[in-house]
Design an enzyme around this catalytic site. Structure first.
Site, PDB file in Angstrom:
ATOM      1  N   TYR A 189       0.858  -1.193   0.000  1.00 50.26           N
ATOM      2  CA  TYR A 189       0.000   0.000   0.000  1.00 50.26           C
ATOM      3  C   TYR A 189       0.898   1.249   0.000  1.00 50.26           C
ATOM      4  CZ  TYR A 189      -3.890  -3.174   0.663  1.00 50.26           C
ATOM      5  OH  TYR A 189      -4.814  -4.168   0.470  1.00 50.26           O
ATOM      6  N   ARG A 237       3.046  -0.825  10.806  1.00 47.18           N
ATOM      7  CA  ARG A 237       2.979  -2.198  10.303  1.00 47.18           C
ATOM      8  C   ARG A 237       3.710  -2.237   8.972  1.00 47.18           C
ATOM      9  NH1 ARG A 237      -1.663  -6.669   9.004  1.00 47.18           N
ATOM     10  NH2 ARG A 237      -0.556  -8.164  10.282  1.00 47.18           N
ATOM     11  N   ARG A 335      -7.458 -13.177  10.803  1.00 49.26           N
ATOM     12  CA  ARG A 335      -8.615 -14.003  10.432  1.00 49.26           C
ATOM     13  C   ARG A 335      -9.094 -14.879  11.582  1.00 49.26           C
ATOM     14  NH1 ARG A 335      -5.827 -16.621   5.415  1.00 49.26           N
ATOM     15  NH2 ARG A 335      -4.121 -16.375   6.883  1.00 49.26           N
ATOM     16  N   CYS A 358      -9.638 -20.608  12.415  1.00 44.88           N
ATOM     17  CA  CYS A 358      -9.716 -20.155  11.021  1.00 44.88           C
ATOM     18  C   CYS A 358      -8.963 -21.143  10.149  1.00 44.88           C
ATOM     19  CB  CYS A 358      -9.092 -18.766  10.908  1.00 44.88           C
ATOM     20  SG  CYS A 358      -8.663 -18.335   9.220  1.00 44.88           S
ATOM     21  N   CYS A 361      -9.128 -20.185   4.460  1.00 48.38           N
ATOM     22  CA  CYS A 361      -9.678 -20.441   3.120  1.00 48.38           C
ATOM     23  C   CYS A 361      -9.752 -19.181   2.265  1.00 48.38           C
ATOM     24  CB  CYS A 361     -11.061 -21.070   3.232  1.00 48.38           C
ATOM     25  SG  CYS A 361     -12.313 -19.954   3.909  1.00 48.38           S
ATOM     26  N   CYS A 378     -17.556 -14.675   6.752  1.00 43.78           N
ATOM     27  CA  CYS A 378     -16.609 -15.739   7.071  1.00 43.78           C
ATOM     28  C   CYS A 378     -17.240 -17.063   6.669  1.00 43.78           C
ATOM     29  CB  CYS A 378     -16.293 -15.741   8.568  1.00 43.78           C
ATOM     30  SG  CYS A 378     -15.292 -17.147   9.090  1.00 43.78           S
ATOM     31  N   LYS A 446      -4.078 -28.876   2.710  1.00 44.07           N
ATOM     32  CA  LYS A 446      -5.499 -28.670   3.030  1.00 44.07           C
ATOM     33  C   LYS A 446      -5.909 -29.220   4.387  1.00 44.07           C
ATOM     34  CE  LYS A 446      -8.801 -27.991   0.119  1.00 44.07           C
ATOM     35  NZ  LYS A 446      -9.804 -28.056  -0.955  1.00 44.07           N
TER      36      LYS A 446
HETATM   37  C1  LIG Z   1     -10.147  -9.848   4.819  1.00 44.82           C
HETATM   38  C2  LIG Z   1      -8.812  -9.341   5.208  1.00 44.82           C
HETATM   39  C3  LIG Z   1      -8.649  -8.008   5.497  1.00 44.82           C
HETATM   40  C4  LIG Z   1      -7.401  -7.530   5.873  1.00 44.82           C
HETATM   41  N1  LIG Z   1      -7.263  -6.217   6.174  1.00 44.82           N
HETATM   42  C5  LIG Z   1      -6.059  -5.741   6.555  1.00 44.82           C
HETATM   43  C6  LIG Z   1      -5.914  -4.386   6.915  1.00 44.82           C
HETATM   44  O1  LIG Z   1      -6.853  -3.617   6.906  1.00 44.82           O
HETATM   45  N2  LIG Z   1      -4.684  -3.971   7.281  1.00 44.82           N
HETATM   46  C7  LIG Z   1      -3.611  -4.806   7.344  1.00 44.82           C
HETATM   47  O2  LIG Z   1      -2.537  -4.364   7.720  1.00 44.82           O
HETATM   48  N3  LIG Z   1      -3.731  -6.105   7.011  1.00 44.82           N
HETATM   49  C8  LIG Z   1      -4.930  -6.590   6.638  1.00 44.82           C
HETATM   50  N4  LIG Z   1      -5.063  -7.912   6.344  1.00 44.82           N
HETATM   51  C9  LIG Z   1      -3.938  -8.821   6.563  1.00 44.82           C
HETATM   52  C10 LIG Z   1      -4.055  -9.425   7.953  1.00 44.82           C
HETATM   53  O3  LIG Z   1      -3.920  -8.459   8.954  1.00 44.82           O
HETATM   54  C11 LIG Z   1      -3.004 -10.512   8.202  1.00 44.82           C
HETATM   55  O4  LIG Z   1      -1.747  -9.960   8.041  1.00 44.82           O
HETATM   56  C12 LIG Z   1      -3.168 -11.714   7.291  1.00 44.82           C
HETATM   57  O5  LIG Z   1      -4.526 -12.047   7.157  1.00 44.82           O
HETATM   58  C13 LIG Z   1      -2.430 -12.937   7.833  1.00 44.82           C
HETATM   59  O6  LIG Z   1      -2.657 -13.123   9.195  1.00 44.82           O
HETATM   60  P1  LIG Z   1      -3.795 -14.112   9.771  1.00 44.82           P
HETATM   61  O7  LIG Z   1      -3.381 -15.506   9.411  1.00 44.82           O
HETATM   62  O8  LIG Z   1      -3.786 -13.875  11.255  1.00 44.82           O
HETATM   63  O9  LIG Z   1      -5.069 -13.743   9.139  1.00 44.82           O
HETATM   64  C14 LIG Z   1      -6.296  -8.406   5.956  1.00 44.82           C
HETATM   65  C15 LIG Z   1      -6.478  -9.751   5.661  1.00 44.82           C
HETATM   66  C16 LIG Z   1      -7.713 -10.221   5.293  1.00 44.82           C
HETATM   67  C17 LIG Z   1      -7.873 -11.671   5.005  1.00 44.82           C
HETATM   68  S1  SF4 Z   2     -13.435 -16.946   5.609  1.00 44.44           S
HETATM   69 FE1  SF4 Z   2     -11.945 -18.580   5.833  1.00 44.44          FE
HETATM   70  S2  SF4 Z   2      -9.979 -17.495   5.949  1.00 44.44           S
HETATM   71 FE2  SF4 Z   2     -11.545 -15.977   6.286  1.00 44.44          FE
HETATM   72  S3  SF4 Z   2     -11.722 -15.886   8.502  1.00 44.44           S
HETATM   73 FE3  SF4 Z   2     -13.272 -17.319   7.810  1.00 44.44          FE
HETATM   74  S4  SF4 Z   2     -12.270 -19.321   7.915  1.00 44.44           S
HETATM   75 FE4  SF4 Z   2     -10.668 -17.780   8.045  1.00 44.44          FE
END
Ligand SMILES: Cc1cc2nc3c(=O)[nH]c(=O)nc-3n(C[C@H](O)[C@H](O)[C@H](O)COP(=O)(O)O)c2cc1C
Ligand code: SF4
Length: 681
Positions: A189, A237, A335, A358, A361, A378, A446
């Site tokens: 970004y 971040r 997530r 989570c 997916c 979700c 998976k």
């Molecule tokens: C639907 C969605 C929205 C996200 N929005 C942001 C966001 O607004 N800002 C950001 O820094 N990262 C965003 N991310 C990235 C997440 O913060 C995170 O880095 C990424 O999903 C991996 O971590 P997790 O496995 O805990 O989800 C987003 C990810 C997803 C899937």
């Molecule tokens: S839609 Fe899938 S990846 Fe996203 S939060 Fe729900 S289980 Fe996790």
């Protein structure tokens, strides 16, 4: 504090001038649920309040734009660019504070990755980008094709104007009662576009060497400090590594961390990736737990301010371990909080088995929501974006409900119906609950799908739902039920071509069956063996079964062909998963992954179908131009599916009150099945 098995996870930590009650951090997740003007509404408050109620100590609200006119990361993100937005922001902060959480909000300008506006995007550099996995994907495609150059470099005046807007936005948060602000400098970004040597090709004071590329974030930090005072905590971040040639690597990340600390930042949130390599950014299912911890660990060795790690953190045991080992100061969950906002409280209370993990997916929260300009959903938590599932009470009339089919849709229907007070019996034709998910066990990458099946099975047991195994009820047996919910899924399609009954033909289900007779999931054992296939296999179809069969067979070292009637294989697939899959098909892997790759690249045969399967293994193909060709294979795997409606039709014709759930209604995906199940339950 009450006793917990996770003393590190539930110990407080100081960030800047405030104390966070525990180490659980909601890392920013844009839920794209604000009003069109970017103001906070009840949907936004409800989402974050759930996370706070669920025991999370530090909540960083997802990306919020400092300037709606030039860039929104998603069409209905929160905005911080006008004073009238302050009251809504204040209600949001209050809702989180009410439950003891500390809060921050991430200010993000998307630059080239804006979902809105759709044209005249700004960035560090003039460029044409092709980012099919981003929420601004359609913009970039359309503009790039139409004009050849859709993204332009900002002028110096525009940059300083944006710096002011970041500072104004931070000031509004401060007025609204937020404890801190976070700058989004990750994932390609706007700030990342300036920081990354891969994107930033400027030759003025905002581009070039490391310090010049760092000028934008540092100037924003100074502007916020001037506007909000030196004590208002600021975090940032940014991606530990970008996984593209010429992009940032860990060494520069550490250098940046030291600089940020020197310039007064209160915390560092080490994320991953850039949309050119979306795998590490969005972590599809292939990515193992905590794969990104190494970046935060390296940063933490070099600074004194708190460091947050994130990416595929799901299990409290693992989170406790990395905290205990001193590899991070906070664990960041995005997530996971969507799938289960009560993660922290469940962990603290020793009820980790109840956590709905989570499964990575990216279907509900990305492909079928933010990417197509919808608010977040979700796949496995129906309450996200649909408050009916937060507040449902007992049903007015208690019914006797039969659920025929114990897959994810059937189990979700049984769960919700039981919670509403109905008396539910599941009839499952096999000896285990889980349906199509059970086949995922044997597919590399998976296995997380099993987490959900296991969670559902535990819920069904906990709620005392009656289950009849190895049972397909007759219409007579169902007559005593008030409602029959049919969740029989999909059946393999058997096209009427010559040779379809050959011994060389099997189904994707035959291939995906697990060899193990007595694992923890199948305590009763007694399954059939998987089909034995030769070294060269043709998979015929283009849906989950086909993709899974290809992955399993190619992983085992077979030479695999996949025949699809479409111009490309898997156009239905969530794009980040597809990005990794395509790389694996070519014999490579997703960035940052180290798992086994395929010995033979997978050959996709597009725009084609099978005409005949001969006994000697010769297969006759026909393409969209009616050209025929032949291929010699050991086996053909049928992998297309159709709704398995036979039972539903039988029940409906017999006058039973029957309704369909999931693939039997329309072949879709896990989210479709679970949503149907929740709605009908
Ligand atoms: C639907 C969605 C929205 C996200 N929005 C942001 C966001 O607004 N800002 C950001 O820094 N990262 C965003 N991310 C990235 C997440 O913060 C995170 O880095 C990424 O999903 C991996 O971590 P997790 O496995 O805990 O989800 C987003 C990810 C997803 C899937
Ligand atoms: S839609 Fe899938 S990846 Fe996203 S939060 Fe729900 S289980 Fe996790």
């Amino acid at each position: 504090m009450s006793q917990t098995s996770y003393p590190h996870l539930f110990s407080p930590i100081r960030i800047g001038n405030f104390e966070v009650p525990n180490r659980v951090c909601h890392v920013p997740t844009d839920i794209s649920s604000a009003n069109p003007d970017g103001s906070v509404n009840q949907r936004v408050i409800t989402y974050y309040e759930q996370v706070a109620k669920g025991g999370c100590g530090f909540i960083i609200v997802g990306a919020s734009t400092p300037d709606k006119a030039t860039g929104r990361p998603t069409v209905t993100c929160v905005a911080v660019d006008e004073d009238p937005l302050i009251p809504g922001l204040a209600s949001l902060a209050e809702a989180m504070h009410r439950h003891g959480a500390k809060c921050s909000l991430e200010i993000q300008h998307p630059g080239r990755q804006a979902a809105w506006p759709r044209h005249d995007l700004i960035s560090a550099t003039d460029q044409v980008a092709n980012l099919p996995a981003s929420a601004g994907h359609e913009v970039v495609y359309a503009s790039a094709e139409a004009k050849g150059k859709s993204i332009r470099a900002m002028s110096i005046e525009e940059i300083y104007d944006l710096i002011d807007k970041f500072a104004e936005g931070a000031w509004r948060l401060q007025q609204a009662g937020f404890d801190s602000v976070e700058l989004h400098a990750a994932h390609g970004y706007m700030i990342a576009q300036f920081m990354s040597a891969y994107v930033n090709k400027r030759n003025d004071r905002f581009g070039g060497n490391f310090l010049s590329r760092m000028r934008l974030p540092l100037e924003i930090i100074h502007a916020i400090q001037r506007k909000c005072g030196p004590d208002f905590p600021i975090g940032i971040r940014y991606s530990g590594e970008e996984y593209v040639e010429g992009g940032r690597v860990l060494e520069e990340t550490v250098r940046a961390a030291r600089l940020f600390e020197e310039h007064g930042l209160a915390f560092l949130d080490i994320s991953a990736g850039i949309f050119e390599a979306p795998g590490p950014l969005m972590d599809p299912m292939y990515y193992p737990q905590g794969w990104n911890t190494y970046t935060a660990e390296e940063v933490k060795k070099n600074v004194k301010i708190p460091v947050i790690t994130s990416h595929t953190l799901r299990d409290p045991d693992y989170c406790e371990k990395i905290l205990a080992e001193g590899r991070t100061d906070l664990v960041g969950l995005a997530r996971q909080m969507v799938a289960d906002p009560y993660w922290a409280n469940k962990a603290r209370a020793g009820r980790k088995e109840e956590i709905r993990k989570c499964i990575s997916c990216l279907v509900g929260c990305w492909q079928e929501s933010l990417m197509i300009k919808r608010d977040m959903r979700c796949s496995i938590n129906p309450a996200v974006g649909d408050e009916r599932f937060l507040h449902f009470g007992p049903a007015a009339e208690k019914l006797k409900v039969a659920v025929v089919g114990g897959g994810p849709g059937g189990m979700e229907a049984a769960r919700i119906a039981t919670l509403r007070g109905h008396k539910v019996t599941i009839f499952e034709k096999s000896e285990e609950l889980g349906g199509a998910i059970l086949y995922c066990c044997t597919v590399h990458g998976k296995s997380k799908m099993r987490w959900y099946a296991d969670w559902q099975r535990r819920q069904v047991a906990r709620l005392g739902v009656e289950v009849e195994y190895k049972s397909v009820p007759t219409t007579e047996e169902l007559k005593g039920f008030d409602a029959v919910l049919v969740a029989t899924g999909a059946a393999v399609k058997r096209p009427d071509i010559r040779g379809i009954d050959s011994r060389r033909v099997c189904t994707f289900q035959d291939v995906l069956r697990c060899k193990m007779k007595n694992c923890e999931y199948w305590p009763k054992g007694g399954k059939a063996e998987p089909a034995a296939v030769g070294d060269t296999v043709l998979v015929w179809g283009d849906y989950f079964g086909a993709a899974d069969a290809v992955e399993k067979l190619a992983y085992e070292g077979k030479k695999v062909y996949v025949v699809t009637p479409h111009r490309e294989f898997a156009s239905w697939m969530e794009p980040v998963h597809k990005d990794v899959m395509v790389k694996r098909f070519a014999g490579g892997n997703g960035e940052a992954l180290s798992g086994k790759t395929f010995a033979h690249p997978v050959t996709v045969i597009p725009d084609s179908s099978l005409l005949e399967i001969k006994e000697d293994g010769e297969v006759i193909l026909i393409d969209g131009s009616f050209q025929r060709s032949a291929l010699k294979v050991d086996n053909v795997v049928l992998a297309d599916v159709v709704a398995d409606e036979a039972l539903f039709r039988k029940y409906a014709e017999a006058g039973l009150t029957a309704a369909r759930i999931g693939d039997v209604k329309q072949v879709r995906n896990l989210r479709g099945a679970v949503t149907d199940g929740a709605n009908l339950g």
